[in-house]
Write a protein that holds these residues in place. Structure first.
Motif, mmCIF file in Angstrom:
data_model
loop_
_atom_site.group_PDB
_atom_site.id
_atom_site.type_symbol
_atom_site.label_atom_id
_atom_site.label_comp_id
_atom_site.label_asym_id
_atom_site.label_seq_id
_atom_site.Cartn_x
_atom_site.Cartn_y
_atom_site.Cartn_z
ATOM 1 N N ILE A 10 47.941 44.620 39.771
ATOM 2 C CA ILE A 10 46.594 44.278 39.296
ATOM 3 C C ILE A 10 46.617 42.937 38.564
ATOM 4 O O ILE A 10 45.775 42.062 38.772
ATOM 5 N N ALA A 11 47.630 42.761 37.711
ATOM 6 C CA ALA A 11 47.768 41.508 36.968
ATOM 7 C C ALA A 11 47.988 40.334 37.912
ATOM 8 O O ALA A 11 47.475 39.230 37.676
ATOM 9 N N SER A 15 45.575 37.155 37.834
ATOM 10 C CA SER A 15 46.098 35.900 37.300
ATOM 11 C C SER A 15 46.375 34.853 38.367
ATOM 12 O O SER A 15 46.297 33.651 38.098
ATOM 13 N N ALA A 16 46.720 35.289 39.573
ATOM 14 C CA ALA A 16 47.135 34.333 40.594
ATOM 15 C C ALA A 16 46.077 34.041 41.648
ATOM 16 O O ALA A 16 46.172 33.047 42.356
ATOM 17 N N ALA A 17 45.080 34.886 41.751
ATOM 18 C CA ALA A 17 44.103 34.735 42.833
ATOM 19 C C ALA A 17 43.245 33.496 42.697
ATOM 20 O O ALA A 17 42.671 33.017 43.682
ATOM 21 N N SER A 18 43.143 32.940 41.493
ATOM 22 C CA SER A 18 42.273 31.771 41.294
ATOM 23 C C SER A 18 42.850 30.510 41.936
ATOM 24 O O SER A 18 42.137 29.553 42.201
ATOM 25 N N ARG A 42 52.792 35.608 40.920
ATOM 26 C CA ARG A 42 52.330 34.811 42.059
ATOM 27 C C ARG A 42 53.011 35.268 43.345
ATOM 28 O O ARG A 42 52.390 35.284 44.411
ATOM 29 N N ALA A 43 54.288 35.651 43.259
ATOM 30 C CA ALA A 43 54.978 36.166 44.444
ATOM 31 C C ALA A 43 54.310 37.450 44.932
ATOM 32 O O ALA A 43 54.099 37.633 46.141
ATOM 33 N N LEU A 44 53.964 38.328 44.012
ATOM 34 C CA LEU A 44 53.280 39.566 44.395
ATOM 35 C C LEU A 44 51.965 39.268 45.112
ATOM 36 O O LEU A 44 51.638 39.888 46.129
#
Length: 307
Positions: A10-11, A15-18, A42-44
């Protein structure tokens, strides 16, 4: 999915989708070297959104993805390993040219360093495609960070796995003895005792041994190279697991000249006298000194003669 990673996924999305993740790009993804918690957010996220995951071992990577709650079908996993990398790279390039996002993950750590991936990256670059690094776990930087092995401003050399044959391995150690910088080595458990015996030639020069880094039975020890074999023999457990090692910097070591570096390469293909003559012509160094160096190299490899 392991319940402990539910919040991480979820995090990762939050955090990385933007960030923008272009299509038609190859994402080189570092994965844990042993501890599943050493995955980046970010890897996830990239592993989740990738159209296909190229990987060294599809079964290993499928299990890794499922542990994080990432569901990929068998069709979305593509095997790219040392035996098929050149051919499989073309399949990846075709997918990228169709606009797919492709993530590449080796079995553990950062791809294309010691693991496969370099040919794949080169093929993507050759086709004019974008390659995006996702940094993370690496046994190389992990062992360097706890070794305290770097001389001031000296840097380090990554040698990876030394040759399996004893003579070739001893010759590589003979050259390593003349390297003033710290040197990172990797080794498998079934060859660690042989490596320890070869490194004994370095005497009191320190080596930091990292065994099973990041895992439950992680062990890090620093000792003279001369005592490495004895250290292994003192406990059978010490020969188990994967190894990353650092031969410490040696500020007083004689740095190998360009002539000796050239000579070492030529001696693999030519008789001694021919190799010495060419190495002298290429480097401008003394033929007599290079001949003496060649004899030392042959002695280290357990060979005789002066052809």
């Amino acid at each position: 999915m392991s319940a402990s990673f539910a919040s991480a996924l979820i995090a990762a999305r939050e955090s990385a989708a933007s960030q923008h993740y272009p299509q038609g790009a190859l994402y080189v993804v570092a994965t844990p070297i042993g501890n599943l918690a050493d995955i980046s957010l970010r890897a996830l996220h990239v592993l989740h959104i990738a159209d296909v995951v190229a990987c060294e071992d599809t079964r290993h990577t499928q299990a890794l993805l499922r542990a994080y709650g990432i569901d990929k079908s068998t069709a979305q996993l593509l095997a790219v390993h040392q035996h098929n990398e050149a051919e499989a790279a073309q399949q990846v390039v075709e997918r990228l040219q169709r606009g797919e996002r492709v993530a590449y993950a080796s079995d553990a750590g950062t791809p294309a360093v010691s693991d496969p991936g370099s040919r794949l990256v080169a093929a993507a670059h050759g086709a004019g495609l974008r390659v995006v690094p996702l940094p993370g776990a690496s046994s190389v930087t992990a062992i360097l960070s706890v070794a305290g092995a770097l001389g001031e401003g000296s840097g380090f050399v990554f040698a990876g796995f030394l040759p399996a044959k004893s003579g070739e391995r001893d010759a590589a150690v003979a050259l390593l003895a003349q390297e003033s910088r710290a040197t990172v080595l990797l080794e498998a458990p079934h060859r660690i005792e042989a490596l320890a015996q070869s490194l004994a030639a370095l005497g009191e020069r320190l080596v930091t041994i990292g065994r099973e880094l990041t895992k439950q039975f992680e062990q890090v020890a620093t000792l003279p190279c001369a005592g490495f074999a004895q250290w292994l023999a003192a406990d059978p457990q010490r020969s188990r697991g994967e190894f990353a090692l650092v031969v410490h910097a040696s500020p007083v070591a004689q740095v190998v000249g360009e002539g000796e570096r050239v000579l070492a390469v030529l001696m693999k293909e030519l008789p001694v006298k021919s190799a010495v003559k060419l190495a002298s012509q290429i480097s401008g160094e003394s033929r007599n000194e290079l001949y003496d160096a060649a004899l030392r190299m042959k002695k280290a490899m357990g060979e005789g003669g002066s052809n």
